[in-house]
Design an enzyme around this catalytic site. Structure first.
Site, short mmCIF file in Angstrom:
data_model
loop_
_atom_site.label_atom_id
_atom_site.label_comp_id
_atom_site.label_asym_id
_atom_site.label_seq_id
_atom_site.Cartn_x
_atom_site.Cartn_y
_atom_site.Cartn_z
N GLU A 41 0.88 -1.16 0.00
CA GLU A 41 0.00 0.00 0.00
C GLU A 41 0.92 1.22 0.00
OE1 GLU A 41 -2.26 0.93 3.53
OE2 GLU A 41 -3.52 2.36 2.44
N ARG A 268 5.87 -12.51 9.49
CA ARG A 268 6.61 -11.31 9.12
C ARG A 268 7.92 -11.25 9.86
NH1 ARG A 268 2.71 -7.54 10.60
NH2 ARG A 268 3.62 -6.28 8.95
N LYS A 278 4.76 0.50 10.16
CA LYS A 278 4.75 1.74 9.39
C LYS A 278 4.27 2.90 10.26
CE LYS A 278 3.78 0.20 4.66
NZ LYS A 278 2.74 0.29 3.62
#
Length: 564
Positions: A41, A268, A278
């Site tokens: 994104e 992850r 983020k």
RNA sequence: UGUCCUGUGGUGUAAUUGGCAACACGUCUGAUUCUGGAUCAGAAGAGUCCAGGUUCGACCCCUGGCAGGACAACCA
């Protein structure tokens, strides 16, 4: 049966995704095709965790002779921007991956997605719900208690259809209505409780402008984008595991043909001494705790690049961390090992004194200069030599001299001998101090018969780096250390935040003296400063004033043993 | 007190359809070295979350626990 063979055999073991793919290939599930995608994104910069995903997706495609698409998951215009799109493209390319002409955007599919939604409405599988956000949230229940049915749930498809069209036409304000999938409000899986597919947002999109005022939600857009691109293996992180039933439900209810994509989840990457979300990285940038997304202390790809990390080192790291489904925390030492491994092999050696103290060779001719030969890289002798000027007055590292040394100190001390790298063996005769007792000059004598390259049988324990006082160039050096002072800044004590865990000494800017040949180096060039570490030239450099970033120190078993 | 995922040396990841646990990083020795780097040789460190069960044999299969993680944005 030798070790090398065993090693190469053991590296043939497959991770769980490779096992799945090979199984699928064997059963000819997708006509022998492997097609993955990396779906960022554009709402922030990519970090080392994304690098793992990029290497995984592009790597799998390459290994199985397939393709990997780059797809921007741009379904939320309020958080996304073209700046991020560009940064992401740059980072992936820099890492060494090529998506060829396959640069896609979820926003390219808005029209198709709309049509597919209409299909679901017609089938009675989706409906327009007039409840507010709060009402929907309240009606959803909790993980352990079922939700309540929306009063609009059974409205006729024709009515939903008309409303949906009006939503698209901009006739309703933000938040007034949504399109929902009609699934099961009592499902133990919250994502199956009539999830929202579209919301109204009168917002300018960085690609579609004002064309749309309804935007699809992730679950709706993502899976269908995978289908439209005929992705075979849609690889995402663990937290999407609970979304998989929904991913499959949409596909089940849509009359698809061709390849039916499947979602797989892996754990992850987590790294100690840093943060990876983020949101937190954004906060560090916005509140000025770092100089930007590409601050060399950031775990972002752009930060690592500026810090001096190479694409090969990051790919090697991604390979070494492995792929599995259990939560993990990788030791920063592994990342550092990977960059040292690369730079040791490839970075030219150079001498730089970070904390200088003057050294005078009393018996060396006044005004004489010698151009000595310094090996560019002992790992690549074929790269030859550079010239390094030597003269009577030098600077050495303050830490390389001790008046009163401990037993195993191999460096310079009164009456003791060391070699000056590429030059001569010297002996310390005496030191000069100022009023406060601070050493200002170290006086030595040298032995002309010990010049580097001569056949010298005398052994000295230590070799020091140095620069010639008259020739050395001052340079700004930014000594970076870990951004956080604790291994797990993500888990602060009660009442504290990860901000409280920032390392106050994560950067120390000094003026060092470097050998003159460095005047011509350009931004991005990487060097090993002999005995101190790996450094690269920062873009902040100006003519006459180079700026170096310390990528990582050399391993230092001496300092380590001193610490004990 | 719901559903799902996951538990293997300090940290990661392996163990090919069940056959006495391997590799990498880290740590520690020693050799070597004009970088206390690199390199080379070697060592320590887990008996696989726990308890039962199946089996000649279980990290792997079964049962039951325990622990950690995920899920209640009109974020992705």
């Amino acid at each position: 049966m030798n070790t090398a063979e065993n090693k190469s055999e053991s590296s043939n073991s497959l991770n769980f995704l490779e096992q799945i793919i090979e199984k699928n290939l064997k059963e000819n599930l997708h006509g022998g095709k492997v097609h993955t995608r990396f779906p960022p994104e554009p709402n922030g910069y990519l970090h080392i965790g994304h690098a793992k995903s990029i290497c995984l997706n592009f790597g799998l495609a390459k290994k199985y002779a397939g393709k990997c698409n780059l797809r921007f998951d741009d379904t939320n215009p309020t958080k996304e921007s073209i700046e991020y799109v560009n940064a992401i493209r740059e980072d992936i390319a820099w890492l060494g991956f090529d998506w060829e002409e396959r640069e896609y955007y979820a926003s390219d599919y808005f029209e198709k997605l709309y049509e597919m939604a209409v299909t679901l409405i017609n089938k009675g599988k989706a409906y327009v719900c007039d409840m507010s956000g709060e009402e929907i949230a309240a009606g959803r229940g909790t993980p352990s208690t079922p939700g309540r049915i929306s009063p609009w749930r059974d409205r006729k498809p024709e009515e939903s259809l008309a409303l949906f069209q009006k939503m698209r036409d901009g006739e309703f304000p933000d938040g007034s209505r949504v399109l929902r999938a009609k699934i099961d409000m009592t499902s133990p899986n919250m994502h199956m409780r009539d999830p929202v597919m579209y919301r109204i947002m009168h917002a300018e999109h960085h690609r579609t402008g004002a064309q749309w005022c309804i935007y699809p939600m992730y679950d709706w857009a993502h899976g269908q984008s995978d289908y439209l691109e005929q992705i075979t293996h849609s690889i995402c992180t663990l937290e999407f595991d609970v979304h998989r039933p929904l991913y499959d439900w949409f596909l089940d209810n849509l009359d698809i043909s061709g390849i039916r994509p499947r979602q797989f989840e892996f754990a992850r990457l987590n790294l100690n001494y840093t943060v990876m979300s983020k949101r937190k990285l954004l906060e560090l940038v916005e509140k000025g705790f770092v100089t930007g997304w590409d601050d060399p202390r950031m775990p972002t790809i752009s930060g690592l690049r500026r810090r001096g990390y190479t694409p090969a080192s990051i790919r090697s790291f991604s390979d070494k961390v492995g792929v599995a489904k259990r939560n993990n925390v990788i030791d920063m030492a592994l990342l550092e090992h990977c960059i040292r491994e690369d730079l040791n092999k490839n970075a030219p050696r150079v001498m730089a004194v970070l904390d200088p103290v003057r050294l005078i060779i009393d018996n060396y001719p006044e005004g004489q200069t010698e151009e000595l030969d310094g090996l560019r890289n002992p790992e690549k002798p074929e790269n030859g030599y550079r010239k390094v000027p030597f003269s009577k007055e030098l600077f050495i590292e303050r830490a390389d001299f001790m008046e009163d040394p401990p037993k195993k100190f191999f460096r310079l001390s009164p009456g003791n001998e060391v070699r000056l790298k590429y030059a001569y063996i010297i002996r310390c005769e005496h030191v000069v101090k100022d009023e406060s007792g601070h050493i200002t000059e170290i006086h030595c004598t040298y032995d002309p018969e010990t010049k580097s390259g001569m056949d010298v049988q005398r052994k000295v324990k230590g070799t020091l780096h140095w620069v010639s006082a008259d020739h050395a160039l001052p340079a700004e050096v930014r000594l970076y250390d870990r951004l956080f002072s604790v291994p797990n800044p993500d888990e602060p004590e009660q009442g504290k935040s990860f901000i409280d865990k920032l390392n106050p000494d994560s950067v120390n800017t000094i003026t060092a003296l470097v050998e003159p040949g460095l005047a011509d180096a350009s931004p991005g060039d990487k060097f090993q400063f002999e005995r101190t570490g790996y450094f690269c030239i920062d873009n902040d450099s100006k003519k006459g004033r180079q700026v170096f970033n310390r990528t990582v120190t050399l391993r230092d078993s001496w300092q380590k043993s001193m610490g004990r």
